[in-house]
Design a protein around this motif. Structure first.
Motif, PDB file in Angstrom:
ATOM      1  N   GLY A  71       0.826  -1.254  -0.130  1.00 29.31           N
ATOM      2  CA  GLY A  71       0.143   0.095   0.055  1.00 29.31           C
ATOM      3  C   GLY A  71       0.925   1.228  -0.120  1.00 29.31           C
ATOM      4  N   GLN A  72       0.255   2.339  -0.487  1.00 30.67           N
ATOM      5  CA  GLN A  72       1.271   3.447  -0.330  1.00 30.67           C
ATOM      6  C   GLN A  72       1.049   4.158   1.056  1.00 30.67           C
ATOM      7  N   SER A  73       0.487   3.791   1.864  1.00 23.57           N
ATOM      8  CA  SER A  73       0.489   4.446   3.293  1.00 23.57           C
ATOM      9  C   SER A  73      -0.057   3.227   4.243  1.00 23.57           C
ATOM     10  N   TYR A  74       0.129   3.484   5.660  1.00 24.02           N
ATOM     11  CA  TYR A  74      -0.536   2.731   6.654  1.00 24.02           C
ATOM     12  C   TYR A  74      -2.094   2.919   6.480  1.00 24.02           C
ATOM     13  N   SER A  75      -2.548   4.072   6.164  1.00 23.88           N
ATOM     14  CA  SER A  75      -3.870   4.507   6.117  1.00 23.88           C
ATOM     15  C   SER A  75      -4.461   3.707   4.925  1.00 23.88           C
ATOM     16  N   ALA A  76      -3.760   3.713   3.895  1.00 29.55           N
ATOM     17  CA  ALA A  76      -4.096   3.109   2.578  1.00 29.55           C
ATOM     18  C   ALA A  76      -4.434   1.753   2.766  1.00 29.55           C
ATOM     19  N   VAL A  77      -3.660   1.103   3.445  1.00 31.75           N
ATOM     20  CA  VAL A  77      -3.886  -0.387   3.634  1.00 31.75           C
ATOM     21  C   VAL A  77      -5.309  -0.605   4.488  1.00 31.75           C
ATOM     22  N   ILE A  78      -5.390   0.321   5.693  1.00 34.05           N
ATOM     23  CA  ILE A  78      -6.740  -0.037   6.354  1.00 34.05           C
ATOM     24  C   ILE A  78      -7.875   0.491   5.554  1.00 34.05           C
ATOM     25  N   GLU A  79      -7.898   1.458   4.603  1.00 33.93           N
ATOM     26  CA  GLU A  79      -8.901   1.627   4.144  1.00 33.93           C
ATOM     27  C   GLU A  79      -9.089   0.612   3.030  1.00 33.93           C
ATOM     28  N   GLY A  80      -8.172   0.023   2.502  1.00 31.75           N
ATOM     29  CA  GLY A  80      -8.346  -1.121   1.441  1.00 31.75           C
ATOM     30  C   GLY A  80      -8.997  -2.040   1.932  1.00 31.75           C
ATOM     31  N   MET A  81      -8.680  -2.555   3.213  1.00 31.50           N
ATOM     32  CA  MET A  81      -9.313  -3.630   3.938  1.00 31.50           C
ATOM     33  C   MET A  81     -10.787  -3.286   4.073  1.00 31.50           C
ATOM     34  N   CYS A  82     -10.934  -2.111   4.411  1.00 26.44           N
ATOM     35  CA  CYS A  82     -12.378  -1.754   5.194  1.00 26.44           C
ATOM     36  C   CYS A  82     -13.304  -1.446   3.560  1.00 26.44           C
ATOM     37  N   ALA A  83     -12.633  -1.238   2.485  1.00 27.63           N
ATOM     38  CA  ALA A  83     -13.440  -0.951   1.216  1.00 27.63           C
ATOM     39  C   ALA A  83     -13.618  -2.232   0.601  1.00 27.63           C
ATOM     40  N   GLY A  84     -12.973  -3.427   1.130  1.00 34.34           N
ATOM     41  CA  GLY A  84     -13.097  -4.731   0.397  1.00 34.34           C
ATOM     42  C   GLY A  84     -12.276  -5.010  -0.648  1.00 34.34           C
ATOM     43  N   GLN A  85     -11.028  -4.172  -0.640  1.00 33.92           N
ATOM     44  CA  GLN A  85     -10.116  -4.273  -1.732  1.00 33.92           C
ATOM     45  C   GLN A  85      -9.019  -5.205  -1.662  1.00 33.92           C
ATOM     46  N   ALA A  86      -9.161  -6.079  -0.385  1.00 35.11           N
ATOM     47  CA  ALA A  86      -7.968  -7.031  -0.027  1.00 35.11           C
ATOM     48  C   ALA A  86      -8.591  -7.812   0.816  1.00 35.11           C
ATOM     49  N   GLU A  87      -8.146  -9.269   0.767  1.00 35.92           N
ATOM     50  CA  GLU A  87      -8.709 -10.502   1.695  1.00 35.92           C
ATOM     51  C   GLU A  87      -7.557 -10.665   2.821  1.00 35.92           C
ATOM     52  N   ILE A  88      -6.312 -10.052   2.830  1.00 31.68           N
ATOM     53  CA  ILE A  88      -5.421 -10.417   3.672  1.00 31.68           C
ATOM     54  C   ILE A  88      -4.467  -8.890   3.989  1.00 31.68           C
ATOM     55  N   ALA A  89      -4.052  -8.760   4.862  1.00 34.47           N
ATOM     56  CA  ALA A  89      -3.063  -7.616   5.211  1.00 34.47           C
ATOM     57  C   ALA A  89      -2.171  -7.770   6.097  1.00 34.47           C
ATOM     58  N   TRP A  90      -1.078  -7.058   6.077  1.00 32.69           N
ATOM     59  CA  TRP A  90       0.116  -7.226   6.971  1.00 32.69           C
ATOM     60  C   TRP A  90      -0.044  -5.777   7.448  1.00 32.69           C
ATOM     61  N   LEU A  91      -0.371  -5.723   8.681  1.00 36.60           N
ATOM     62  CA  LEU A  91      -0.606  -4.309   9.380  1.00 36.60           C
ATOM     63  C   LEU A  91       0.399  -4.269  10.649  1.00 36.60           C
ATOM     64  N   GLY A  92       0.684  -2.865  11.021  1.00 41.51           N
ATOM     65  CA  GLY A  92       1.229  -2.654  12.015  1.00 41.51           C
ATOM     66  C   GLY A  92       0.147  -2.865  13.332  1.00 41.51           C
ATOM     67  N   PRO A  93       0.751  -2.891  14.383  1.00 39.32           N
ATOM     68  CA  PRO A  93      -0.031  -3.441  15.516  1.00 39.32           C
ATOM     69  C   PRO A  93      -1.131  -2.311  15.794  1.00 39.32           C
ATOM     70  N   VAL A  94      -1.057  -1.155  15.618  1.00 42.83           N
ATOM     71  CA  VAL A  94      -2.047  -0.002  15.839  1.00 42.83           C
ATOM     72  C   VAL A  94      -2.906   0.015  14.736  1.00 42.83           C
TER      73      VAL A  94
END
Length: 306
Positions: A71-94
């Motif tokens: 993802g382009q940013s931490y927030s982009a990965v969060i939004e990608g998951m929440c928008a149904g654009q990804a099934e799996i994510a590697w995320l920071g703890p926060v």
């Protein structure tokens, strides 16, 4: 009727769900989409390359296919998951906690090395800065990474606060750089007096030749931080979830899989991925950084000019 069906489909996407026609199965023609936070720059030869060996190993041993992107940013990965654009994510703890609270992510696994699923962050200063105690940072500046990062944002703020230095009141300036590496470079180049980053990111930057370790000194070390987890979207079918847990949890034991393929944060080889962990692992973290609520975070961003 057609308009009604279209509205239902669109609502499914807006709510972060997976309409039946769009559900991914993990087959070759329907790979599970993976989004990775850009922990160390997010380049094709960086974070993505760190995790491709792991997901390729799972494909070889289980037949589950993946489309891995950064993802382009931490927030982009969060939004990608929440928008149904990804099934799996590697995320920071926060980031994981944020996505989980929004109903977009469930814990799948966490990397484990030598029986531990934690890592450390630090507040670093220049070796010859004359900054020997946290109090010496009063009236000075610090560089922090993404606001969604535990080790380059939340924990450095918590470490300073615990040491009696109020980041909002006592620091002259806070610079938000977007990544661990950028913060460390800002410190190396004399743009700030301190930087918050994980030990893993510091080591990686030194190994890649971007930093000279002799020019830095650790001022404060954090408490243990839960390793960045791999999460899955709650909308996946039970059968796909079960397959993911089984495959990820056993891939390190599979014949023909080299140990160096089982990699994690910073590209480091890990022993395994523990799929039996629960969200309790993040409770201690929540108590440490719980004071950093939305208002506090907004105040820090305002102070930084972001």
């Amino acid at each position: 009727m057609r308009l009604g069906m279209l509205l239902i489909v669109l609502m499914g996407f807006c709510l972060g769900g997976f309409p039946a026609s769009a559900e991914r199965t993990g087959a070759a023609g329907s790979p599970l989409r993976v989004l990775l936070i850009p922990a160390d720059g997010g380049t094709e030869d960086g974070t993505r390359a760190d995790f491709l060996p792991l997901f390729n190993a799972i494909t070889r041993t289980s037949g589950i296919h993946f489309d891995v992107q950064t993802g382009q940013s931490y927030s982009a990965v969060i939004e990608g998951m929440c928008a149904g654009q990804a099934e799996i994510a590697w995320l920071g703890p926060v980031s994981y906690v944020e996505a989980h609270k929004r109903g977009c992510a469930d814990l799948l696994a966490i990397e484990e090395r030598d029986g531990s699923s934690t890592y450390y962050a630090g507040v670093f200063v220049s070796r010859d800065s004359g900054i020997d105690t946290p109090d010496d940072l009063i009236g000075k500046s610090i560089a922090l990474g993404s606001q969604h990062s535990a080790s380059s944002f939340s924990y450095p703020l918590a470490m300073l606060s615990k040491a009696g230095v109020d980041p909002l009141r006592d620091l002259d300036a806070v610079r938000i750089t977007g990544s661990h590496a950028n913060s460390l470079l800002a410190l190396q180049n004399g743009l700030v007096d301190a930087a918050g980053a994980s030990f893993i990111s510091f080591e990686r930057a030194v190994n890649q030749g971007g930093l000279s370790a002799s020019g830095f000194r650790l001022l404060i070390k954090s408490d243990p931080i839960p390793n960045p987890p791999i999460a899955m979207h709650p909308g996946l079918s039970p059968s796909v979830k079960a397959s993911l847990r089984s495959s990820l949890g056993s891939v390190h034991e599979m014949p023909g899989i080299r140990p160096e393929s089982i990699r994690g944060y910073g590209g480091k080889q890990v022993d395994r991925y523990n799929t039996d962990v629960s969200d309790e692992l993040f409770e201690a973290m929540a108590s440490t950084i719980g004071f950093i609520d939305t208002d506090y975070q907004a105040a820090i961003l305002l102070k930084s000019g972001s």
